[in-house]
Design a protein around this motif. Structure first.
Motif, PDB file in Angstrom:
ATOM      1  N   GLU A   1       0.809  -1.209   0.000  1.00  0.00           N
ATOM      2  CA  GLU A   1       0.000   0.000   0.000  1.00  0.00           C
ATOM      3  C   GLU A   1       0.848   1.267   0.000  1.00  0.00           C
ATOM      4  O   GLU A   1       0.401   2.314  -0.417  1.00  0.00           O
ATOM      5  CB  GLU A   1      -0.925  -0.010   1.220  1.00  0.00           C
ATOM      6  N   GLY A   2       2.064   1.158   0.516  1.00  0.00           N
ATOM      7  CA  GLY A   2       2.967   2.293   0.435  1.00  0.00           C
ATOM      8  C   GLY A   2       3.128   3.049   1.737  1.00  0.00           C
ATOM      9  O   GLY A   2       2.230   3.071   2.577  1.00  0.00           O
ATOM     10  N   ASP A   3       4.284   3.669   1.896  1.00  0.00           N
ATOM     11  CA  ASP A   3       4.561   4.549   3.035  1.00  0.00           C
ATOM     12  C   ASP A   3       4.761   5.948   2.483  1.00  0.00           C
ATOM     13  O   ASP A   3       4.657   6.162   1.286  1.00  0.00           O
ATOM     14  CB  ASP A   3       5.860   4.106   3.726  1.00  0.00           C
ATOM     15  N   VAL A   4       5.074   6.863   3.380  1.00  0.00           N
ATOM     16  CA  VAL A   4       5.487   8.187   2.928  1.00  0.00           C
ATOM     17  C   VAL A   4       6.946   8.323   3.342  1.00  0.00           C
ATOM     18  O   VAL A   4       7.264   8.313   4.521  1.00  0.00           O
ATOM     19  CB  VAL A   4       4.630   9.299   3.570  1.00  0.00           C
ATOM     20  N   ILE A   5       7.819   8.382   2.359  1.00  0.00           N
ATOM     21  CA  ILE A   5       9.251   8.410   2.650  1.00  0.00           C
ATOM     22  C   ILE A   5       9.777   9.828   2.468  1.00  0.00           C
ATOM     23  O   ILE A   5       9.682  10.393   1.378  1.00  0.00           O
ATOM     24  CB  ILE A   5       9.992   7.430   1.730  1.00  0.00           C
ATOM     25  N   GLU A   6      10.310  10.386   3.528  1.00  0.00           N
ATOM     26  CA  GLU A   6      10.806  11.760   3.478  1.00  0.00           C
ATOM     27  C   GLU A   6      12.324  11.788   3.350  1.00  0.00           C
ATOM     28  O   GLU A   6      12.978  10.752   3.449  1.00  0.00           O
ATOM     29  CB  GLU A   6      10.391  12.514   4.759  1.00  0.00           C
TER      30      GLU A   6
END
Ligand code: SAH
Ligand code: SF4
Ligand code: F3S
Length: 480
Positions: A174-179
């Motif tokens: 589903e995905g992460d938010v990668i900063e």
């Protein structure tokens, strides 16, 4: 760090479809360069070819940033590069065939440069059929990695350098938010800023929810920080990016939404703020008010309609009717009278009748769009529409597209005529490719304009009088 072993390294549409209730992770420290990869690219070059939408253009900036952080420099020439990446798009079959054409060409390049590392990434990498075809027929590809694996490039590159086998890492999750990823921006004066990733709308024809994962928002402080940094670096035109920017913040449940974000971004004071794409379904009155009230939010809205017929809209899973769309359109035009509106349209959706197609033409006639991106429906394996019976002849679909495009051109010209003899603000991007005595840039309304002016003003916003109008662009002269 999260354990990723649960995810397959080969794409799986079944896994990609999954939408769990788990909270999205915002990860700040996922990016790392293995010790033996530091400076590995010194004295070497990379080339990235980008297909598809602005999400991919933005990802290419990240890929470029990563490669530059390893010491590589960019080249326009594939034959001079030691690393070549194709950042691909899966939206329509013809987009994919272009990529396969390029893969064939790269086979010959690899013969003369066997040390070349050749990678495929982007949305096509997320598709089972594509990856299987590459595995079977194109062994000259050294690595395939998915849209959720971009930050892993240094590690994957290392594997590709060491191993003879094709390196494959595609997480169908589903995905992460990668900063905190490095970034090498494509432009000096305008920039894209991701505000969210993925899509949960699952329009029946569309592959994006499978290739990009769950709809997930970046934290607003991370977005505002990026916009502030861009302003400090002198950027004048910022586009907030997402497949459905209007859904921004829905995953936080703290009431901070896209209208709040737009308003906060506007306060930072960048000269021009834009956003794309807006799905008509979530377009709120608050958003309209914020756009109307802030002079630095540009009066140019992209509002894809896809079809003007209710039955077709329903089968596309678009969640609005023709009437609801027109109501929203009218509301926008009333609150922001000079607002330009552009759209996307698909013709030849399975079983679209001629009458239903005529409804699209009549809607177009009503809205008189400034421009439209028009497409013939293309079945995408794994989507619900691909299973629908499609009995329309190709020649009929082509004829529908042709007639629609005639209307698009007619309206584009008509809308451009409104600017004839007007003075418009233009962000000067550079000299025109066709004629270097002319400058080129975009107006507030996102109209391309070529004009006579002062080259020292590149990067500035200047006043230009419009002297001639065409279907695709304006012409003018800078005024002092
Ligand atoms: N998120 C955006 C659209 C992204 S895709 C939105 O919902 O507005 C860009 C455009 O490609 C879509 O608006 C649609 O018009 C077109 N498109 C998507 N899937 C397609 C398909 N299978 N065949 C033809 N056109 C398609
Ligand atoms: Fe595709 Fe629909 Fe999502 Fe747009 S909203 S990306 S067309 S599924
Ligand atoms: Fe293409 Fe992926 Fe964008 S399929 S349109 S590159 S989100």
């Amino acid at each position: 760090m999260k354990d990723y072993s649960e995810y397959f390294n080969k794409p799986s549409l079944k896994n990609a479809k999954h939408r769990g209730k788990d909270h999205i992770q915002h990860i700040n420290d996922a990016y790392e360069i293995p010790a033996d990869m530091v400076g590995i690219g010194r004295g070497q070059k990379y080339h990235i070819k980008t297909y598809g939408c602005q999400a991919n253009e933005r990802d290419t900036e990240t890929l470029a940033g990563i490669l530059e952080s390893l010491g590589y420099v960019s080249t326009d020439e594939i034959k001079d590069a030691q690393v070549v990446l194709l950042n691909t798009c899966a939206i329509r079959e013809n987009a994919e065939e272009k990529v396969f054409g390029k893969i064939g060409y790269l086979k010959t390049v690899k013969k003369t440069n066997p040390n070349l590392i050749f990678g495929i990434c982007g949305c096509m990498a997320q598709e089972e059929v594509v990856v299987n075809r590459i595995l079977q027929k194109h062994p000259q590809v050294d690595m395939i990695f998915g849209t959720h694996n971009i930050h892993r490039l240094p590690v994957l590159l290392k594997q590709a350098m060491l191993e003879k086998e094709m390196v494959l890492e595609v997480w169908s999750k589903e995905g992460d938010v990668i900063e905190n990823l490095p970034s090498q921006r494509a432009h000096k004066h305008k920039a894209w800023v991701n505000i969210m990733y993925g899509c949960d709308k699952f329009c029946t024809y569309c592959i994006v929810p499978y290739t990009r994962g769950k709809e997930r928002s970046r934290l607003h402080n991370d977005i505002l920080k990026e916009v502030q940094e861009l302003k400090d670096q002198g950027y004048k035109d910022i586009t907030l990016l997402g497949q459905n920017v209007n859904s921004y913040g829905k995953d936080f449940k703290d009431g901070y939404n896209f209208a709040s974000l737009l308003s906060d971004v506007a306060q930072i004071g960048v000269e021009r703020i834009r956003f794309t794409t807006s799905h008509p379904w979530d377009f709120s009155d608050d958003m309209i008010e914020v756009i109307a009230q802030n002079e630095n939010i540009m009066p140019a809205i992209h509002l894809p309609v896809q079809s003007g017929n209710n039955e077709v809209l329903k089968r596309m899973g678009r969640r609005y009717t023709r009437e609801q769309y027109i109501e929203l359109f009218d509301k926008i035009k009333k609150a922001i009278p000079d607002c330009t509106v552009t759209t996307d349209i698909i013709v030849g959706f399975p079983q679209e009748t001629d009458e239903q197609y005529q409804d699209t033409l009549s809607l177009y006639d009503y809205c008189e769009y400034d421009l439209a991106y028009t497409f013939i429906y293309s079945p995408r394996e794994g989507t619900p529409a691909a299973k629908m019976e499609d009995d329309i002849e190709t020649s009929v679909k082509e004829q529908r597209l042709y007639k629609l495009n005639e209307l698009v051109n007619e309206k584009a010209y008509k809308q451009n005529l409104k600017f004839l003899d007007q003075v418009v603000d233009v962000l000067v991007e550079g000299t025109s490719k066709k004629d270097d005595s002319m400058l080129t840039g975009y107006t507030q309304h996102q109209k391309l304009i070529n004009f006579k002016g002062n080259k020292d003003h590149i990067g500035q916003i200047v006043k230009v009088k419009v002297t001639e109008v065409k279907t695709w662009a304006l012409k003018g002269e800078e005024i002092e």
